[in-house]
Design a protein around this motif. Structure first.
Motif, PDB file in Angstrom:
ATOM      1  N   LEU A 242      50.978 111.365  23.988  1.00 49.48           N
ATOM      2  CA  LEU A 242      50.502 109.996  23.770  1.00 49.48           C
ATOM      3  C   LEU A 242      51.506 109.205  22.947  1.00 49.48           C
ATOM      4  O   LEU A 242      51.792 108.031  23.237  1.00 49.48           O
ATOM      5  CB  LEU A 242      49.143 110.035  23.065  1.00 49.48           C
ATOM      6  N   ILE A 243      52.079 109.822  21.933  1.00 45.44           N
ATOM      7  CA  ILE A 243      53.081 109.135  21.109  1.00 45.44           C
ATOM      8  C   ILE A 243      54.339 108.859  21.915  1.00 45.44           C
ATOM      9  O   ILE A 243      55.001 107.824  21.749  1.00 45.44           O
ATOM     10  CB  ILE A 243      53.390 109.984  19.862  1.00 45.44           C
ATOM     11  N   GLY A 244      54.675 109.781  22.817  1.00 47.06           N
ATOM     12  CA  GLY A 244      55.811 109.540  23.700  1.00 47.06           C
ATOM     13  C   GLY A 244      55.610 108.309  24.557  1.00 47.06           C
ATOM     14  O   GLY A 244      56.561 107.547  24.807  1.00 47.06           O
ATOM     15  N   GLN A 245      54.379 108.076  24.997  1.00 48.96           N
ATOM     16  CA  GLN A 245      54.084 106.850  25.741  1.00 48.96           C
ATOM     17  C   GLN A 245      54.182 105.624  24.848  1.00 48.96           C
ATOM     18  O   GLN A 245      54.608 104.555  25.284  1.00 48.96           O
ATOM     19  CB  GLN A 245      52.684 106.944  26.361  1.00 48.96           C
ATOM     20  N   PHE A 246      53.759 105.760  23.579  1.00 45.14           N
ATOM     21  CA  PHE A 246      53.913 104.657  22.634  1.00 45.14           C
ATOM     22  C   PHE A 246      55.378 104.278  22.478  1.00 45.14           C
ATOM     23  O   PHE A 246      55.750 103.108  22.517  1.00 45.14           O
ATOM     24  CB  PHE A 246      53.357 105.050  21.262  1.00 45.14           C
ATOM     25  N   LEU A 247      56.214 105.282  22.278  1.00 46.91           N
ATOM     26  CA  LEU A 247      57.627 105.025  22.013  1.00 46.91           C
ATOM     27  C   LEU A 247      58.348 104.519  23.246  1.00 46.91           C
ATOM     28  O   LEU A 247      59.339 103.791  23.136  1.00 46.91           O
ATOM     29  CB  LEU A 247      58.300 106.310  21.506  1.00 46.91           C
ATOM     30  N   GLY A 248      57.866 104.887  24.420  1.00 49.06           N
ATOM     31  CA  GLY A 248      58.523 104.450  25.639  1.00 49.06           C
ATOM     32  C   GLY A 248      59.775 105.261  25.912  1.00 49.06           C
ATOM     33  O   GLY A 248      60.206 106.101  25.122  1.00 49.06           O
ATOM     34  N   SER A 249      60.357 104.988  27.061  1.00 52.00           N
ATOM     35  CA  SER A 249      61.553 105.713  27.458  1.00 52.00           C
ATOM     36  C   SER A 249      62.789 105.098  26.811  1.00 52.00           C
ATOM     37  O   SER A 249      62.937 103.877  26.765  1.00 52.00           O
ATOM     38  CB  SER A 249      61.700 105.683  28.986  1.00 52.00           C
ATOM     39  N   ASN A 250      63.657 105.969  26.302  1.00 50.48           N
ATOM     40  CA  ASN A 250      64.926 105.520  25.739  1.00 50.48           C
ATOM     41  C   ASN A 250      66.025 105.407  26.789  1.00 50.48           C
ATOM     42  O   ASN A 250      67.135 104.994  26.480  1.00 50.48           O
ATOM     43  CB  ASN A 250      65.380 106.491  24.641  1.00 50.48           C
ATOM     44  N   GLN A 251      65.699 105.779  28.027  1.00 51.78           N
ATOM     45  CA  GLN A 251      66.696 105.752  29.081  1.00 51.78           C
ATOM     46  C   GLN A 251      66.945 104.322  29.541  1.00 51.78           C
ATOM     47  O   GLN A 251      66.010 103.572  29.823  1.00 51.78           O
ATOM     48  CB  GLN A 251      66.232 106.612  30.261  1.00 51.78           C
ATOM     49  N   LEU A 252      68.218 103.934  29.627  1.00 53.55           N
ATOM     50  CA  LEU A 252      68.570 102.602  30.085  1.00 53.55           C
ATOM     51  C   LEU A 252      68.336 102.491  31.583  1.00 53.55           C
ATOM     52  O   LEU A 252      68.409 103.481  32.308  1.00 53.55           O
ATOM     53  CB  LEU A 252      70.037 102.303  29.758  1.00 53.55           C
ATOM     54  N   PRO A 253      68.035 101.296  32.082  1.00 53.64           N
ATOM     55  CA  PRO A 253      67.823 101.142  33.521  1.00 53.64           C
ATOM     56  C   PRO A 253      69.059 101.543  34.315  1.00 53.64           C
ATOM     57  O   PRO A 253      70.188 101.244  33.936  1.00 53.64           O
ATOM     58  CB  PRO A 253      67.520  99.645  33.671  1.00 53.64           C
ATOM     59  N   ASN A 254      68.807 102.223  35.414  1.00 55.47           N
ATOM     60  CA  ASN A 254      69.872 102.606  36.340  1.00 55.47           C
ATOM     61  C   ASN A 254      69.984 101.503  37.386  1.00 55.47           C
ATOM     62  O   ASN A 254      69.306 101.520  38.415  1.00 55.47           O
ATOM     63  CB  ASN A 254      69.547 103.955  36.986  1.00 55.47           C
ATOM     64  N   TRP A 255      70.845 100.533  37.108  1.00 57.74           N
ATOM     65  CA  TRP A 255      70.929  99.355  37.965  1.00 57.74           C
ATOM     66  C   TRP A 255      71.444  99.730  39.349  1.00 57.74           C
ATOM     67  O   TRP A 255      72.441 100.437  39.491  1.00 57.74           O
ATOM     68  CB  TRP A 255      71.834  98.293  37.356  1.00 57.74           C
ATOM     69  N   GLN A 256      70.764  99.240  40.364  1.00 57.97           N
ATOM     70  CA  GLN A 256      71.188  99.428  41.743  1.00 57.97           C
ATOM     71  C   GLN A 256      70.694  98.265  42.581  1.00 57.97           C
ATOM     72  O   GLN A 256      69.721  97.593  42.218  1.00 57.97           O
ATOM     73  CB  GLN A 256      70.640 100.752  42.291  1.00 57.97           C
ATOM     74  N   VAL A 257      71.381  97.996  43.658  1.00 54.96           N
ATOM     75  CA  VAL A 257      70.990  96.911  44.556  1.00 54.96           C
ATOM     76  C   VAL A 257      69.958  97.447  45.539  1.00 54.96           C
ATOM     77  O   VAL A 257      70.189  98.469  46.207  1.00 54.96           O
ATOM     78  CB  VAL A 257      72.215  96.349  45.299  1.00 54.96           C
ATOM     79  N   LEU A 258      68.811  96.778  45.619  1.00 57.36           N
ATOM     80  CA  LEU A 258      67.739  97.269  46.483  1.00 57.36           C
ATOM     81  C   LEU A 258      66.919  96.120  47.034  1.00 57.36           C
ATOM     82  O   LEU A 258      66.976  94.989  46.547  1.00 57.36           O
ATOM     83  CB  LEU A 258      66.842  98.251  45.719  1.00 57.36           C
ATOM     84  N   ASN A 259      66.142  96.443  48.038  1.00 63.10           N
ATOM     85  CA  ASN A 259      65.174  95.510  48.612  1.00 63.10           C
ATOM     86  C   ASN A 259      63.835  95.763  47.936  1.00 63.10           C
ATOM     87  O   ASN A 259      63.377  96.908  47.848  1.00 63.10           O
ATOM     88  CB  ASN A 259      65.076  95.729  50.126  1.00 63.10           C
ATOM     89  N   ILE A 260      63.200  94.714  47.458  1.00 65.95           N
ATOM     90  CA  ILE A 260      61.969  94.870  46.679  1.00 65.95           C
ATOM     91  C   ILE A 260      60.868  95.534  47.487  1.00 65.95           C
ATOM     92  O   ILE A 260      59.966  96.176  46.932  1.00 65.95           O
ATOM     93  CB  ILE A 260      61.490  93.490  46.153  1.00 65.95           C
ATOM     94  N   HIS A 261      60.932  95.442  48.816  1.00 63.76           N
ATOM     95  CA  HIS A 261      59.869  96.020  49.636  1.00 63.76           C
ATOM     96  C   HIS A 261      59.962  97.548  49.707  1.00 63.76           C
ATOM     97  O   HIS A 261      58.972  98.199  50.077  1.00 63.76           O
ATOM     98  CB  HIS A 261      59.926  95.422  51.042  1.00 63.76           C
ATOM     99  N   GLU A 262      61.101  98.123  49.353  1.00 63.27           N
ATOM    100  CA  GLU A 262      61.228  99.586  49.377  1.00 63.27           C
ATOM    101  C   GLU A 262      60.329 100.244  48.326  1.00 63.27           C
ATOM    102  O   GLU A 262      59.512 101.118  48.674  1.00 63.27           O
ATOM    103  CB  GLU A 262      62.687  99.983  49.175  1.00 63.27           C
ATOM    104  N   PRO A 263      60.433  99.897  47.034  1.00 61.67           N
ATOM    105  CA  PRO A 263      59.507 100.505  46.063  1.00 61.67           C
ATOM    106  C   PRO A 263      58.060 100.112  46.308  1.00 61.67           C
ATOM    107  O   PRO A 263      57.141 100.904  46.052  1.00 61.67           O
ATOM    108  CB  PRO A 263      60.017 100.004  44.708  1.00 61.67           C
ATOM    109  N   LEU A 264      57.821  98.904  46.823  1.00 58.34           N
ATOM    110  CA  LEU A 264      56.452  98.479  47.110  1.00 58.34           C
ATOM    111  C   LEU A 264      55.817  99.381  48.175  1.00 58.34           C
ATOM    112  O   LEU A 264      54.697  99.880  48.000  1.00 58.34           O
ATOM    113  CB  LEU A 264      56.432  97.019  47.572  1.00 58.34           C
ATOM    114  N   GLU A 265      56.520  99.579  49.278  1.00 56.79           N
ATOM    115  CA  GLU A 265      55.972 100.393  50.360  1.00 56.79           C
ATOM    116  C   GLU A 265      55.827 101.856  49.932  1.00 56.79           C
ATOM    117  O   GLU A 265      54.906 102.546  50.364  1.00 56.79           O
ATOM    118  CB  GLU A 265      56.871 100.288  51.598  1.00 56.79           C
TER     119      GLU A 265
END
Length: 453
Positions: A242-265
C-alpha cells in the motif's frame, strides 16, 4: 524617401493573424449574418464554420427561451427588460460605439444546446464603404477551468508530498518489524522441531502414559506463535504494498511514438471479457497523429478508468435489480417502471483533437482528447472535486489510489484529466428516465518536451 519605405512595408494578412489569436472572432455583416469566423471561435462554440456561416448572430446571442417570447428581447442582470439586441446593434452602428456583455450564457441547438458562459464585445466598423461588426468572445468556462486546474494541482501536490513523507517514515519501521517477525518465526520453527523430536522420543519410551507430555503442549504453543508471526508478516507485506502505491513508481516514462488506439484496444480486450453485459461504443478519429507517450503507463491509466466505469455500471444494474425485487415482494407494488428493466450498461470511448488548449499554463495548438463515458450511478457531488486525491473513494472496498495513480501518470505526460458527472434522479426510491453519466476526459500533448539528462 521615408514615405517610399513606409509604403514598401509588408502589410500583414488580417485573416492570417486572426487564425493565430487566442481570442474567438466573428465577422458579421449589416444584416447580422455571420460571414467569417476564426478557428478559435469554432473551438469555443463547438460548432463548425460550415454550420455557422450565413447564420444570424442572434441565434447565438439570444437564447431559445427568449426567442420564443420576443425574437430578440434580452434582460439585464436584475431581470428587467432592456432594449432588444437588434436595437443595440443598430445603435452601435449608428453611433459607431462598441458595447460589451459580461457573463452571457449561450444556449443554441447548433451545438446540441451545450451551455456556454462567455464575455463578448461588439465593435462596429466600416470596411470598403460597408457596415460590419467585429465580435470578440472569451470563454468564461475556459478561464475558470484554467484557474480551477491550477488550484487543484497545487492542492494535489501538497497532499501528495505530505503523504509521501509520511509513507517514507512508515516504510523503514515496517521493514524492521517484518525482519523481527521472520527471526521469531525461525526460532519457533526450531523450537517446534525440537519439541516434536522430544515428544516422539518420550512416546517410544512410555507407551502407556495417557496424560499429554509437557513437550506436546509446548509444540501446540509454538504452532500458535508461528501463526501469529505469519499474520504479522502478511499484514506488513500488505502495508508495504500500500505504501508503494502511495509513493508511486520512480521509473521515468519510456517515451515512444504510438497510436493512442493501441493501448485503448488492449485494455478494452482485457476488461470487457470480464463484463460481457457492457455495450461498447467506439467513436474514434482514425486520422489522429501519433503521440509520444509511455505505452505501459497509458495502459495502466485506461485500465483504471475503464475498469472503474464497468464496476460502476455493474453496481448500478445490481441496485436496480434489488429495487425491482423489493417492489415485487412488497404488499403494495408500485407502478412498473420500464426504465429500470431497460437499463443497458454502455461504455462510450471517443478520441478527438482539441485545439488551442491550455494545460498547466502552457498553450497548445493541438492536443489529444480522450473521453471515457459510462452511464452508471455517477459520482457524489461532494467528492467530485477531490476524486483525484489519495484515499478518496466512494466504494467500500476501494483504496482511493487508482485515480491518484492516473493523475500522477497524466502529470508525468504533461497532460491533464478532468471529470464531470451527473447522478440519476430518483423519486420514492425509484429511478426515473434520466440516467446518470460520468465522463473522464484526458488531454495529452502530441509531443513531449525534451528532457535533459
Amino acid at each position: 524617401m521615408t514615405s517610399d519605405l513606409t509604403q514598401a512595408k509588408l502589410t500583414p494578412d488580417l485573416a492570417f493573424l486572426s487564425q493565430h489569436l487566442f481570442t474567438s472572432i466573428l465577422w458579421v455583416n449589416d444584416a447580422l449574418s455571420i460571414i467569417w469566423l476564426n478557428a478559435q471561435a469554432e473551438q469555443l462554440l463547438a460548432i463548425s464554420s460550415g454550420r455557422l456561416l450565413n447564420q444570424s448572430i442572434l441565434t447565438l446571442l439570444v437564447t431559445e427561451d427568449s426567442t420564443s417570447k420576443d425574437h430578440t428581447s434580452i434582460e439585464d442582470q436584475e431581470g428587467e427588460p432592456t432594449c432588444s439586441l437588434t436595437e443595440r446593434f443598430t445603435q452601435a452602428k449608428h453611433y459607431q460605439q462598441p458595447f460589451i456583455d459580461h457573463d452571457h450564457m449561450i444556449n443554441t441547438s447548433l451545438n446540441g444546446n451545450l451551455p456556454l458562459s462567455v464575455d463578448y464585445s461588439v465593435t462596429p466598423v466600416i470596411y470598403e464603404q460597408q457596415h460590419y461588426f467585429i465580435i470578440e468572445m472569451w470563454g468564461k468556462d475556459r478561464q475558470s477551468r484554467i484557474s480551477e486546474e491550477q488550484r487543484q494541482q497545487q492542492q494535489y501536490s501538497v497532499a501528495r508530498n505530505m503523504l509521501r513523507s509520511v509513507a517514507h517514515e512508515i516504510k523503514n519501521p515496517l521493514a524492521g518489524i517484518r525482519g523481527a517477525a521472520q527471526l521469531l518465526q525461525r526460532k519457533f520453527i526450531t523450537f517446534s522441531d525440537t519439541a516434536t523430536f522430544s515428544s516422539q522420543l518420550s512416546d517410544t519410551t512410555v507407551q502407556s502414559t495417557p496424560v499429554l507430555s509437557p513437550n506436546h503442549n509446548l509444540q501446540k504453543t509454538a504452532e500458535k506463535l508461528r501463526n501469529y508471526t505469519d499474520i504479522i508478516i502478511s499484514e506488513t507485506d500488505r502495508l508495504t504494498h500500500l505504501i508503494g502505491q502511495f509513493l508511486g513508481s520512480n521509473q521515468l516514462p519510456n517515451w515512444q511514438v504510438l497510436n493512442i488506439h493501441e493501448p485503448l484496444e488492449h485494455v478494452i480486450t482485457l476488461v470487457l471479457n470480464q463484463y460481457p453485459e457492457v455495450t461498447l461504443q467506439r467513436d474514434y478519429d482514425l486520422s489522429l497523429p501519433e503521440l509520444q507517450a509511455d505505452k505501459d503507463q497509458l495502459i495502466q491509466v485506461f485500465l483504471n478508468l475503464i475498469n472503474n466505469a464497468c464496476e460502476s455500471m455493474t453496481e448500478f444494474a445490481q441496485t436496480l435489480q434489488q429495487k425491482e425485487l423489493a417492489d415485487a415482494q412488497s404488499a403494495t407494488p408500485q407502478a412498473h417502471n420500464s426504465s429500470n428493466d431497460d437499463y443497458q450498461p454502455t461504455l462510450h470511448i471517443q478520441t478527438r483533437v482539441a485545439f488551442q488548449h491550455t494545460i498547466s499554463g502552457q498553450q497548445h495548438k493541438q492536443v489529444l482528447q480522450v473521453n471515457i463515458t459510462d452511464n452508471g450511478s455517477g459520482i457524489d457531488p461532494a467528492l467530485i472535486g477531490q476524486i483525484f486525491f489519495p484515499m478518496v473513494t466512494s466504494r467500500a472496498a476501494g483504496t482511493g489510489l487508482g485515480l491518484s495513480i492516473v493523475q500522477d501518470i497524466i502529470s508525468h505526460h504533461h497532460g491533464m484529466i478532468d471529470v464531470s458527472s451527473t447522478q440519476p434522479k430518483s423519486s420514492h426510491g425509484r429511478f426515473n428516465n434520466s440516467q446518470g453519466q460520468t465522463c473522464f476526459t484526458l488531454y495529452l500533448p502530441f509531443n513531449q518536451p525534451i528532457v535533459e539528462t
